[in-house]
Design a protein around this motif. Structure first.
Motif, PDB file in Angstrom:
ATOM      1  N   LEU A   1      -2.439   6.809   0.519  1.00 50.16           N
ATOM      2  CA  LEU A   1      -3.264   6.734   1.725  1.00 50.16           C
ATOM      3  C   LEU A   1      -3.478   8.124   2.324  1.00 50.16           C
ATOM      4  N   ARG A   2      -2.427   8.950   2.320  1.00 45.59           N
ATOM      5  CA  ARG A   2      -2.574  10.311   2.842  1.00 45.59           C
ATOM      6  C   ARG A   2      -3.561  11.106   1.982  1.00 45.59           C
TER       7      ARG A   2
ATOM      8  N   LEU B   1       1.843   4.748   0.913  1.00 46.86           N
ATOM      9  CA  LEU B   1       1.467   5.651   1.992  1.00 46.86           C
ATOM     10  C   LEU B   1       1.051   7.026   1.471  1.00 46.86           C
TER      11      LEU B   1
ATOM     12  N   LEU C   1      -2.249   3.574  10.711  1.00 49.97           N
ATOM     13  CA  LEU C   1      -1.114   3.175   9.882  1.00 49.97           C
ATOM     14  C   LEU C   1      -0.242   4.378   9.546  1.00 49.97           C
ATOM     15  N   LEU C   2      -0.873   5.495   9.173  1.00 54.14           N
ATOM     16  CA  LEU C   2      -0.120   6.706   8.853  1.00 54.14           C
ATOM     17  C   LEU C   2       0.544   7.277  10.106  1.00 54.14           C
TER      18      LEU C   2
ATOM     19  N   LEU D   1     -11.343   1.537   5.218  1.00 55.27           N
ATOM     20  CA  LEU D   1      -9.986   1.988   4.936  1.00 55.27           C
ATOM     21  C   LEU D   1      -9.623   3.192   5.796  1.00 55.27           C
ATOM     22  N   LEU D   2     -10.575   4.094   6.017  1.00 55.41           N
ATOM     23  CA  LEU D   2     -10.288   5.263   6.851  1.00 55.41           C
ATOM     24  C   LEU D   2      -9.941   4.843   8.275  1.00 55.41           C
TER      25      LEU D   2
ATOM     26  N   VAL E   1       0.852  -1.185   0.000  1.00 52.45           N
ATOM     27  CA  VAL E   1       0.000   0.000   0.000  1.00 52.45           C
ATOM     28  C   VAL E   1       0.890   1.239   0.000  1.00 52.45           C
TER      29      VAL E   1
ATOM     30  N   VAL F   1      -7.076   9.879   2.933  1.00 58.62           N
ATOM     31  CA  VAL F   1      -7.551  10.380   4.226  1.00 58.62           C
ATOM     32  C   VAL F   1      -7.987  11.837   4.111  1.00 58.62           C
TER      33      VAL F   1
ATOM     34  N   ASP G   1      -8.583   2.076   9.195  1.00 55.53           N
ATOM     35  CA  ASP G   1      -7.276   1.414   9.201  1.00 55.53           C
ATOM     36  C   ASP G   1      -6.140   2.354   8.814  1.00 55.53           C
ATOM     37  N   ALA G   2      -6.446   3.341   7.966  1.00 58.69           N
ATOM     38  CA  ALA G   2      -5.389   4.202   7.431  1.00 58.69           C
ATOM     39  C   ALA G   2      -4.840   5.158   8.472  1.00 58.69           C
ATOM     40  N   ARG G   3      -5.694   5.683   9.329  1.00 61.00           N
ATOM     41  CA  ARG G   3      -5.231   6.674  10.299  1.00 61.00           C
ATOM     42  C   ARG G   3      -4.142   6.130  11.221  1.00 61.00           C
TER      43      ARG G   3
END
Length: 299
Positions: free
Chosen positions: A8-9, A5, A73-74, A66-67, A3, A12, A69-71
């Motif tokens: 992902l940013r 990053l 992770l970032l 995804l939101l 994935v 988000v 999980d993404a927070r």
């Protein structure tokens, strides 16, 4: 598949703004570039993340997942960068998060004396980011007020104290020696109702509906300005009320409120000996929650 990053940013930003134009401005990129990156992310994940119409942008169930999980992770990626950069700079730095009103001088001095090779720093946090500073690496430990989301954290209790009502000085209950939480059921609470479940449950029952939305106040000073102006009431720890005394706001004890609990928190996956050493020092310190320089914070 790895994935990206960066994508992902971008995701988000769009998920939080729910508007591609505003997200592009926030990211300082062109909107067509952002749209292409989101489409590429959807292709990589084989899932539609947004439903776009001429009037709105909404997350799909896959996008909401995804939101969530993404927070974290970032935040973890940010923490890695910060810690690597810190290690490269040498010497060791240890950062303590603390909420407004908490005095950490005694514990910081004791820890620094035990670790003269470590540079101890402090960072002021808020109700909104007292946990975030741990996940994104801005702080090694954070002195927090429960309840918080404890997922991924180690918690060590420190102390607890009463909460009081902050009312305008001309309020009908101002100056009372003691009140019940039911006395405030019809008032506008200037904070998240979940932070005062005793008030929330009574208010919901009496009003047969949800309390009206509460704006976000990021400091106790801002909150008390609204109290003084007669726009509502607030429930805060006793020592915060003592710390922020002002003549146009009355402090009234509330008989049937549970105490607020203060704890030390750090990321559970970290294995640094310094974390446990600091926790031991913090546990040994005699916190004094009754005075104007006590270790207490706002709601």
């Amino acid at each position: 598949m790895d994935v990206d990053l960066r994508k992902l940013r971008y995701f988000v930003a769009v998920a939080e703004e729910l508007h591609f134009g505003r997200a592009a401005e926030r990211l300082h990129i062109a909107q067509p570039v952002l749209s292409r990156q989101i489409r590429a992310l959807e292709d990589e994940l084989r899932a539609q993340l947004f439903v776009r119409t001429k009037r709105s942008t909404e997350l799909t169930p896959a996008g909401r997942q995804l939101l969530d999980d993404a927070r974290p992770l970032l935040a973890s990626a940010d923490a890695v960068r910060r810690r690597v950069a810190q290690a490269a700079r040498g010497p060791k730095t240890f950062t303590v998060g603390f909420m407004p009103g908490i005095t950490v001088t005694q514990v910081v001095r004791a820890f620094a004396a035990a670790h003269p090779d470590v540079e101890v720093d402090v960072i002021r946090t808020t109700w909104d980011d007292q946990v975030d500073v741990l996940h994104d690496g801005r702080a090694d430990v954070s002195i927090v007020r429960l309840p918080i989301d404890q997922q991924g954290l180690s918690i060590r209790p420190l102390f607890e104290e009463p909460r009081v009502a902050m009312l305008p000085s001309n309020h009908r209950l101002a100056g009372k020696p003691m009140i019940e939480i039911t006395d405030l059921a019809d008032e506008h609470l200037l904070q998240d109702p979940d932070a005062v479940p005793e008030w929330r449950d009574i208010a919901l029952e009496l009003r047969l509906g949800h309390p009206k939305p509460v704006p976000t106040y990021r400091s106790v000073e801002e909150k008390l300005e609204h109290v003084a102006a007669g726009r509502g009431v607030s429930i805060i720890p006793l020592s915060v009320a003592t710390y922020y005394q002002r003549p146009d706001v009355s402090v009234v004890p509330v008989n049937d409120l549970t105490t607020n609990k203060v704890a030390l928190a750090w990321t559970a996956t970290r294995r640094s000996r310094l974390l446990h050493d600091f926790a031991d020092v913090a546990a040994a310190v005699e916190w004094a929650p009754s005075g104007p320089h006590s270790g207490i914070i706002e709601e």
